[in-house]
Design an enzyme around this catalytic site. Structure first.
Site, PDB file in Angstrom:
ATOM      1  N   ASP A 204      -3.828 -13.572 -17.960  1.00 51.14           N
ATOM      2  CA  ASP A 204      -4.188 -13.043 -16.672  1.00 51.14           C
ATOM      3  C   ASP A 204      -5.199 -14.159 -16.325  1.00 51.14           C
ATOM      4  OD1 ASP A 204      -5.458 -12.372 -14.087  1.00 51.14           O
ATOM      5  OD2 ASP A 204      -4.163 -10.535 -14.367  1.00 51.14           O
TER       6      ASP A 204
ATOM      7  N   HIS B 224      -1.754  -5.519 -12.198  1.00 51.28           N
ATOM      8  CA  HIS B 224      -1.400  -6.681 -12.758  1.00 51.28           C
ATOM      9  C   HIS B 224      -0.704  -6.407 -14.009  1.00 51.28           C
ATOM     10  CE1 HIS B 224      -5.201  -9.039 -11.112  1.00 51.28           C
ATOM     11  NE2 HIS B 224      -4.793  -8.054 -10.370  1.00 51.28           N
TER      12      HIS B 224
ATOM     13  N   GLU C  75       6.581  -7.331  -1.934  1.00 48.45           N
ATOM     14  CA  GLU C  75       7.716  -6.538  -1.999  1.00 48.45           C
ATOM     15  C   GLU C  75       8.254  -6.268  -0.591  1.00 48.45           C
ATOM     16  OE1 GLU C  75       6.027  -3.434  -3.976  1.00 48.45           O
ATOM     17  OE2 GLU C  75       5.724  -4.279  -6.131  1.00 48.45           O
TER      18      GLU C  75
ATOM     19  N   TRP D 264      -1.377  -8.427  -3.258  1.00 45.59           N
ATOM     20  CA  TRP D 264      -0.169  -9.489  -3.335  1.00 45.59           C
ATOM     21  C   TRP D 264       1.095  -8.967  -3.623  1.00 45.59           C
ATOM     22  CZ3 TRP D 264       0.810 -13.350  -0.769  1.00 45.59           C
ATOM     23  CH2 TRP D 264       1.818 -14.118  -1.219  1.00 45.59           C
ATOM     24  N   ASN D 265       1.103  -7.929  -4.676  1.00 41.37           N
ATOM     25  CA  ASN D 265       2.550  -7.112  -4.830  1.00 41.37           C
ATOM     26  C   ASN D 265       3.080  -6.726  -3.718  1.00 41.37           C
ATOM     27  OD1 ASN D 265       2.534  -7.958  -8.011  1.00 41.37           O
ATOM     28  ND2 ASN D 265       0.690  -6.584  -7.866  1.00 41.37           N
TER      29      ASN D 265
ATOM     30  N   ALA E 169       4.428   7.000  -4.964  1.00 43.02           N
ATOM     31  CA  ALA E 169       5.665   6.924  -4.316  1.00 43.02           C
ATOM     32  C   ALA E 169       6.463   5.718  -4.915  1.00 43.02           C
ATOM     33  CB  ALA E 169       5.822   6.674  -3.007  1.00 43.02           C
TER      34      ALA E 169
ATOM     35  N   GLN F 133       7.593   2.676  -4.466  1.00 47.59           N
ATOM     36  CA  GLN F 133       7.270   1.767  -3.152  1.00 47.59           C
ATOM     37  C   GLN F 133       8.531   0.948  -3.043  1.00 47.59           C
ATOM     38  OE1 GLN F 133       3.279   0.402  -2.372  1.00 47.59           O
ATOM     39  NE2 GLN F 133       3.882  -1.748  -2.145  1.00 47.59           N
TER      40      GLN F 133
ATOM     41  N   ALA G  13     -10.692  -8.897  -2.351  1.00 50.63           N
ATOM     42  CA  ALA G  13     -10.014 -10.052  -3.183  1.00 50.63           C
ATOM     43  C   ALA G  13      -9.279 -10.920  -2.279  1.00 50.63           C
ATOM     44  CB  ALA G  13      -9.209  -9.412  -4.131  1.00 50.63           C
ATOM     45  N   ASP G  14      -8.033 -11.094  -2.682  1.00 53.59           N
ATOM     46  CA  ASP G  14      -7.194 -12.196  -1.746  1.00 53.59           C
ATOM     47  C   ASP G  14      -6.407 -11.395  -0.575  1.00 53.59           C
ATOM     48  OD1 ASP G  14      -5.729 -10.190  -3.446  1.00 53.59           O
ATOM     49  OD2 ASP G  14      -4.082 -11.446  -3.539  1.00 53.59           O
ATOM     50  N   GLN G  15      -6.899 -10.175  -0.409  1.00 53.86           N
ATOM     51  CA  GLN G  15      -6.241  -9.406   0.762  1.00 53.86           C
ATOM     52  C   GLN G  15      -6.492 -10.017   2.329  1.00 53.86           C
ATOM     53  OE1 GLN G  15      -7.218  -5.343  -0.365  1.00 53.86           O
ATOM     54  NE2 GLN G  15      -6.265  -5.725  -2.522  1.00 53.86           N
TER      55      GLN G  15
HETATM   56  N1  UDP Z   1       2.975   1.395  -5.907  1.00 48.26           N
HETATM   57  C1  UDP Z   1       3.819   1.983  -6.113  1.00 48.26           C
HETATM   58  N2  UDP Z   1       3.692   3.325  -5.394  1.00 48.26           N
HETATM   59  C2  UDP Z   1       2.838   3.606  -4.495  1.00 48.26           C
HETATM   60  C3  UDP Z   1       1.935   2.603  -4.171  1.00 48.26           C
HETATM   61  C4  UDP Z   1       2.094   1.400  -5.136  1.00 48.26           C
HETATM   62  O1  UDP Z   1       4.767   1.663  -6.863  1.00 48.26           O
HETATM   63  O2  UDP Z   1       2.822   4.644  -4.089  1.00 48.26           O
HETATM   64  C5  UDP Z   1       2.912  -0.188  -6.300  1.00 48.26           C
HETATM   65  C6  UDP Z   1       3.292  -1.381  -5.439  1.00 48.26           C
HETATM   66  O3  UDP Z   1       4.733  -1.315  -5.255  1.00 48.26           O
HETATM   67  C7  UDP Z   1       2.941  -2.427  -5.970  1.00 48.26           C
HETATM   68  C8  UDP Z   1       1.602  -2.139  -6.632  1.00 48.26           C
HETATM   69  O4  UDP Z   1       1.784  -0.629  -6.813  1.00 48.26           O
HETATM   70  O5  UDP Z   1       3.836  -3.121  -6.935  1.00 48.26           O
HETATM   71  C9  UDP Z   1       0.304  -2.343  -5.972  1.00 48.26           C
HETATM   72  O6  UDP Z   1       0.032  -3.558  -6.069  1.00 48.26           O
HETATM   73  P1  UDP Z   1      -0.688  -4.429  -5.108  1.00 48.26           P
HETATM   74  O7  UDP Z   1      -1.035  -5.893  -5.712  1.00 48.26           O
HETATM   75  O8  UDP Z   1      -0.001  -4.588  -3.791  1.00 48.26           O
HETATM   76  O9  UDP Z   1      -2.005  -3.483  -4.928  1.00 48.26           O
HETATM   77  P2  UDP Z   1      -3.471  -3.184  -5.870  1.00 48.26           P
HETATM   78  O10 UDP Z   1      -3.058  -1.864  -6.421  1.00 48.26           O
HETATM   79  O11 UDP Z   1      -3.608  -4.251  -6.894  1.00 48.26           O
HETATM   80  O12 UDP Z   1      -4.596  -3.167  -5.016  1.00 48.26           O
END
Ligand code: UDP
Length: 488
Positions: free
Chosen positions: A123, A20, A389, A384-385, A364, A366, A404-406
């Site tokens: 938020d 977030h 992506e 969602w991110n 990583a 991502q 959650a929303d997944q």
């Molecule tokens: N992410 C990253 N490196 C990783 C794993 C995840 O940079 O190794 C980033 C990914 O690009 C995304 C965020 O972490 O922007 C994960 O957000 P998401 O909403 O998908 O999941 P949450 O962590 O909230 O469950």
């Protein structure tokens, strides 16, 4: 006499978890590029984190941008994972909420020649900001980093309860079995109920099954405090000046039309990271292992399955090993992010020759991996991110939603956008292997075609004249209008 005019000054207030904060940093950067002053309320555990200096250096180019620390009341080492989100809600209520009032009252945000505050962008899960800001004569725009479809589904929960579609039956029993034994829930009678189509989310008829409702709905008693909290927070968006969603019209047209009928000031401006590409270095709040890019460089075109469950998913050791064996048995090369939070157990991966096909990293880059030519598929929890992506890079997905929303997002991937497969609620090695083969071989062409089309639409939405870009312009304009006539 004309009043002196000040630049717009926006306070950006994220929910204190990494994903977030990251997406609201993108929003804050877009505001900075629009000439606004921005005060970003950064959670103290992130400010004390290893990457904060790097993140703050990204913003030194914007003289009107500052960070102000706020606490969520939990210790720095608290994992802030999805299974413990209630602790976070409670702590925010007890600590962050009063701190937010103190910060606004102290006027510390407008000292040192900074402009008077124009509005708060908070938020959407922290709607208390609306009432507190109102006491200081400030409008609040909520930002919900969820899919629009999940937002709309949560909005419809009172209707689902009234129609008897909620509560779900037998949830507790199966959840307990699942947690204790790590069993797949697919063999239980409860499952046939979960396949029933949901009838009371307008626009989603024929798409959502009970199984696809947001995880908060998986309770036997609809008075469950967490369910009540997320539903009332969703409805509170009607009390805000407006609502920002990080999605785009072509992706979630139906849900957006229904939300707009209830919340006319709806800004649909995503995918946010799409505007910032040319400016970006790494934005991650965790230390990234960049060696995996070298490893990817050596892999054949579109051959690798990238595996990441984000920062809030928790797997038990049984589930972790089922994924591991399923991936190995598929015979495809894979790159797996296993962060410190992912499992509470200890991983013992077999050190046989076959493991050469897999690479494991702590964290990583991502976005860079998803855009790498060697990446052919994404095994994701459908945060969602991550979903956005992947959509933007045209990478087909295997979805294993956690919370959650997944659960909703993964259904959209399979049933609406047709860019992947959804294996929710099942976690065994045979299924993992089958899904990988389906994505990477059997239905490859079909998925790649629709994923590339979605990526094209995503790019179009944020390019000049695209629907998201136009909506962002109107958001910026509306904020500028708010700041006319403000005085210190
Ligand atoms: N992410 C990253 N490196 C990783 C794993 C995840 O940079 O190794 C980033 C990914 O690009 C995304 C965020 O972490 O922007 C994960 O957000 P998401 O909403 O998908 O999941 P949450 O962590 O909230 O469950």
């Amino acid at each position: 006499m004309e009043q002196e005019s000040f630049p717009s000054h926006v306070v950006v207030f994220p929910f204190p978890v990494q994903s977030h904060v990251n997406v609201m940093l993108n929003l804050a950067e877009i505001f900075s590029l629009s000439g606004f002053q921005v005060t970003f309320l950064i959670p103290d555990h992130i400010r004390k984190g290893p990457r904060f200096d790097q993140i703050s250096s990204r913003f030194t180019r914007y003289p009107g941008f500052i960070f102000k620390t706020i606490s969520d009341g939990l210790s720095v080492n608290h994992p802030r994972t999805g299974d413990r989100v209630k602790e976070l809600f409670d702590s925010i209520n007890a600590t962050t909420r009063p701190l937010f009032r103190i910060i606004l009252k102290s006027r510390s945000l407008i000292c040192n020649g900074r402009a008077p505050l124009t509005c708060i962008v908070a938020d959407g899960i922290m709607s208390f900001a609306i009432d507190i800001a109102k006491d200081f004569d400030l409008p609040t725009i909520l930002f919900r980093p969820f899919s629009a479809t999940c937002f709309w589904t949560l909005f419809c929960v009172p209707k689902l309860i009234q129609a008897g579609e909620l509560p779900l039956k037998g949830v507790i029993f199966v959840t307990i079995l699942f947690c204790i034994y790590g069993l797949s829930s697919s063999n239980y009678a409860w499952d046939s109920d979960m396949e029933k189509l949901v009838e009371n989310v307008p626009g989603m008829e024929g798409v959502l099954r009970l199984r696809d409702l947001p995880s908060f709905c998986r309770v036997e008693d609809v008075s469950n405090p967490q369910l009540q909290h997320v539903v009332s927070e969703t409805h509170r968006a009607t009390n805000a000046y407006g609502l920002i969603l990080n999605t785009f019209e072509d992706l979630e047209e139906s849900a957006l039309a229904h939300i707009r009928a209830n919340i006319p000031k709806l800004y649909v401006i995503g995918p946010l990271h799409g505007y910032l590409r040319p400016l970006q270095g790494s934005k991650s709040l965790s230390e990234e292992d960049r060696k995996c890019i070298e490893w990817l460089d050596d892999q054949p075109l579109r051959s690798v399955v990238f595996v990441s469950f984000g920062n809030m998913t928790v797997l038990n050791i049984h589930q972790l090993m089922e994924f591991w064996h399923g991936l190995l048995n598929s015979g495809k090369p894979f790159l797996w992010v296993i962060s410190g939070n992912l499992t509470t157990g200890k991983c013992h991966f077999p050190a046989d020759g076959s493991v050469k096909k897999g690479k494991v990293v702590d964290w990583a880059p991502q976005e860079e991996i998803l855009s790498h030519p060697a990446t052919g598929g994404f095994l994701t929890h459908c945060g969602w991110n991550s979903t956005l992506e992947s959509v933007c890079e045209g990478v087909p997905m295997i979805c294993w939603p956690f919370y959650a929303d997944q659960q909703v997002n993964s259904r959209l991937v399979e049933e609406v956008w047709r860019v992947g497969v959804d294996m929710k609620d099942i976690c065994d090695r045979r299924m993992v292997e089958k899904m990988v083969r389906e994505l990477m071989e059997v239905r490859r062409e079909e998925f790649v075609k629709s994923a590339q089309e979605m990526a094209r639409l995503a790019r179009k939405s944020v390019s000049e004249g695209g629907a998201s870009s136009v909506s962002l312009d109107s958001l910026v304009r509306d904020i500028k209008v708010m700041s006319h006539g403000k005085s210190t």
